[in-house]
Design an enzyme around this catalytic site. Structure first.
Site, PDB file in Angstrom:
ATOM      1  N   LYS A   1     -11.859  -1.083 -10.591  1.00  0.00           N
ATOM      2  CA  LYS A   1     -12.363   0.290 -10.713  1.00  0.00           C
ATOM      3  C   LYS A   1     -11.233   1.242 -11.104  1.00  0.00           C
ATOM      4  O   LYS A   1     -11.465   2.237 -11.760  1.00  0.00           O
ATOM      5  CB  LYS A   1     -13.116   0.744  -9.461  1.00  0.00           C
ATOM      6  CG  LYS A   1     -12.365   0.661  -8.161  1.00  0.00           C
ATOM      7  CD  LYS A   1     -13.247   1.160  -7.019  1.00  0.00           C
ATOM      8  CE  LYS A   1     -12.615   0.960  -5.660  1.00  0.00           C
ATOM      9  NZ  LYS A   1     -12.495  -0.436  -5.217  1.00  0.00           N
TER      10      LYS A   1
ATOM     11  N   LYS B   1      -7.473  -7.360 -15.799  1.00  0.00           N
ATOM     12  CA  LYS B   1      -8.280  -7.622 -14.605  1.00  0.00           C
ATOM     13  C   LYS B   1      -9.330  -6.516 -14.489  1.00  0.00           C
ATOM     14  O   LYS B   1      -9.002  -5.335 -14.641  1.00  0.00           O
ATOM     15  CB  LYS B   1      -7.366  -7.592 -13.381  1.00  0.00           C
ATOM     16  CG  LYS B   1      -8.085  -7.632 -12.046  1.00  0.00           C
ATOM     17  CD  LYS B   1      -7.099  -7.350 -10.920  1.00  0.00           C
ATOM     18  CE  LYS B   1      -7.710  -7.425  -9.537  1.00  0.00           C
ATOM     19  NZ  LYS B   1      -8.593  -6.375  -9.128  1.00  0.00           N
TER      20      LYS B   1
ATOM     21  N   LYS C   1       0.831  -1.206   0.000  1.00  0.00           N
ATOM     22  CA  LYS C   1       0.000   0.000   0.000  1.00  0.00           C
ATOM     23  C   LYS C   1       0.865   1.255   0.000  1.00  0.00           C
ATOM     24  O   LYS C   1       0.563   2.228  -0.681  1.00  0.00           O
ATOM     25  CB  LYS C   1      -0.969  -0.004   1.188  1.00  0.00           C
ATOM     26  CG  LYS C   1      -2.124  -0.976   0.949  1.00  0.00           C
ATOM     27  CD  LYS C   1      -3.090  -1.009   2.099  1.00  0.00           C
ATOM     28  CE  LYS C   1      -4.236  -1.968   1.818  1.00  0.00           C
ATOM     29  NZ  LYS C   1      -5.082  -2.200   2.969  1.00  0.00           N
TER      30      LYS C   1
HETATM   31  P1  ADP Z   1     -10.838  -2.983  -7.437  1.00  0.00           P
HETATM   32  O1  ADP Z   1      -9.678  -3.713  -8.106  1.00  0.00           O
HETATM   33  O2  ADP Z   1     -11.956  -2.723  -8.371  1.00  0.00           O
HETATM   34  O3  ADP Z   1     -10.356  -1.746  -6.693  1.00  0.00           O
HETATM   35  P2  ADP Z   1     -10.973  -4.085  -4.808  1.00  0.00           P
HETATM   36  O4  ADP Z   1      -9.484  -4.114  -4.721  1.00  0.00           O
HETATM   37  O5  ADP Z   1     -11.750  -3.090  -4.015  1.00  0.00           O
HETATM   38  O6  ADP Z   1     -11.394  -3.965  -6.357  1.00  0.00           O
HETATM   39  O7  ADP Z   1     -11.488  -5.563  -4.498  1.00  0.00           O
HETATM   40  C1  ADP Z   1     -12.491  -5.915  -3.591  1.00  0.00           C
HETATM   41  C2  ADP Z   1     -12.613  -7.415  -3.621  1.00  0.00           C
HETATM   42  O8  ADP Z   1     -13.056  -7.867  -4.913  1.00  0.00           O
HETATM   43  C3  ADP Z   1     -11.283  -8.125  -3.358  1.00  0.00           C
HETATM   44  O9  ADP Z   1     -11.499  -9.175  -2.438  1.00  0.00           O
HETATM   45  C4  ADP Z   1     -10.841  -8.675  -4.693  1.00  0.00           C
HETATM   46  O10 ADP Z   1     -10.181  -9.915  -4.574  1.00  0.00           O
HETATM   47  C5  ADP Z   1     -12.161  -8.838  -5.460  1.00  0.00           C
HETATM   48  N1  ADP Z   1     -11.950  -8.519  -6.884  1.00  0.00           N
HETATM   49  C6  ADP Z   1     -11.678  -7.298  -7.382  1.00  0.00           C
HETATM   50  N2  ADP Z   1     -11.541  -7.340  -8.729  1.00  0.00           N
HETATM   51  C7  ADP Z   1     -11.721  -8.623  -9.095  1.00  0.00           C
HETATM   52  C8  ADP Z   1     -11.694  -9.322 -10.355  1.00  0.00           C
HETATM   53  N3  ADP Z   1     -11.480  -8.683 -11.495  1.00  0.00           N
HETATM   54  N4  ADP Z   1     -11.918 -10.649 -10.348  1.00  0.00           N
HETATM   55  C9  ADP Z   1     -12.158 -11.317  -9.175  1.00  0.00           C
HETATM   56  N5  ADP Z   1     -12.196 -10.726  -7.953  1.00  0.00           N
HETATM   57  C10 ADP Z   1     -11.980  -9.401  -7.899  1.00  0.00           C
END
Ligand code: ADP
Ligand code: TRP
Length: 331
Positions: free
Chosen positions: A213, A210, A131
């Protein structure tokens, strides 16, 4: 990107481990609107687990304070995230849903763990290093984050902690905190076990990377039909093949290979038709959840969280009374 894996629920794994009677606890930091990657990767497996296993599901709002400084945004995310769980079908007969901040014993126990572990031990935390490398402020809360998470878990005599791979080390830290306390003051805490869903894959975004957001390549989970259409139509397709790889990968979240093979055979090379079929399938899947979500008021959510907080606090305060006695602050 690598091969997109099929999403498998945690419950299939836990059943195969015969862990039915064990207590589960998991938490998620409240964050903005969900996309289908969050849903299939995290929310759905957790909700599935609570269909036939008991435990606690926590909105980790104090953990979120390590990075969120906007009170309005935090308040909104807590309520919206709880709604997401209900819309996704969370079974409240089995799960206590609560806000971490409703149970001050979490922060209290975290302090006691902070006094038992060394700075060099916390410095080994991958999440902290990652982080900070990504530009997040290296605040002391971010540094001691694993001890708050250890308190979340250990206060409830948790057996199993379902989490993503990125959280594995945090559960190891919780075991270590339990062992350190037990060594110093006598057996008090259970050492929990992480449950990592190995087959949870990565859901690709509209550009094939992947879905995230941060990459602006998402299909929002609770999108309207028009929004779904817009996102699906923007999925990148490779004109060299008959089967649009990314469209198919997303489609497998909604239908089995056996259902999709004849469709993709019949519509070979007709990307627009295949995208339209995907829009239809996403919309059919999400429509009842969208409706359910719209029927839940903020007031309903606050009530459920309040009740959940009271139940969780009853459990936590009994454990904390024991801890206070053991460390020598109860006179
Ligand atoms: P983002 O990448 O959109 O910021 P987060 O990091 O907030 O998403 O992820 C929240 C949860 O969703 C985590 O536990 C993560 O493993 C899961 N997650 C996020 N993106 C994916 C994806 N593309 N495929 C599967 N799981 C995901
Ligand atoms: N650290 C977890 C995450 O970022 C959220 C979390 C907080 C958690 N407390 C927990 C998960 C306790 C499991 C158990 O995803």
């Amino acid at each position: 990107m690598g091969e997109i894996l099929k999403i498998r629920s945690f419950s299939a794994i836990i059943d195969s481990m015969s862990e039915k009677k064990k207590r589960l606890l998991t938490g998620l930091q409240p964050s903005g609107a969900l996309h289908i990657g969050n849903y299939f990767g995290t929310i759905k497996p957790i909700v599935d687990l609570f269909t036939d296993h008991e435990g606690l599901l926590m909105v980790a709002d104090y953990h979120a304070l390590t990075s969120v400084r906007n009170p309005e945004e935090l308040r909104k995310s807590i309520v919206e995230n709880a709604k997401d769980y209900f819309a996704a079908g969370l079974n409240l007969d089995n799960a206590i849903l609560f806000q971490q901040s409703s149970v001050p014993e979490h922060a209290e126990l975290a302090w006691i763990f902070d006094c038992l572990v060394t700075v060099s031990f916390l410095e080994l935390g991958h999440a902290y290093k990652d982080k900070v490398a990504k530009g997040l402020e290296a605040n002391a809360g971010l540094f001691t984050y694993p001890m708050l998470m250890a308190a979340d878990i250990l206060l409830y005599d948790t057996d199993i902690v379902p989490v993503g791979e990125d959280q594995r080390q945090h559960v190891e830290y919780a075991r270590e905190a339990a062992a350190k306390f037990n060594n110093a003051y006598g057996t008090t805490f259970k050492e929990p076990q992480e449950l990592i869903s190995k087959t949870v894959g990565v859901v690709p975004g509209t550009d094939g990377q992947k879905m995230s957001k941060s990459y602006k390549n998402t299909i929002p989970l609770f999108a309207t039909r028009d929004e779904i259409q817009k996102a699906v139509m923007s999925i990148v397709t490779d004109s060299s093949g008959d089967k649009p790889e990314h469209v198919y990968a997303i489609h497998t979240l909604y239908k089995t290979d056996a259902e999709l093979t004849p469709l993709y055979e019949e519509k070979k090379g007709k990307y627009k038709d295949l995208k339209e079929a995907l829009i239809e399938d996403i919309d059919t899947y999400i429509a009842p959840m969208r409706e359910k979500r719209a029927s839940i008021s903020d007031e309903d959510v606050r009530l459920v969280l309040k009740e959940g907080g009271e139940k969780a606090r009853t459990l936590a305060s009994a454990k904390m009374a024991e801890v206070r006695k053991k460390v020598g602050v109860t006179l």
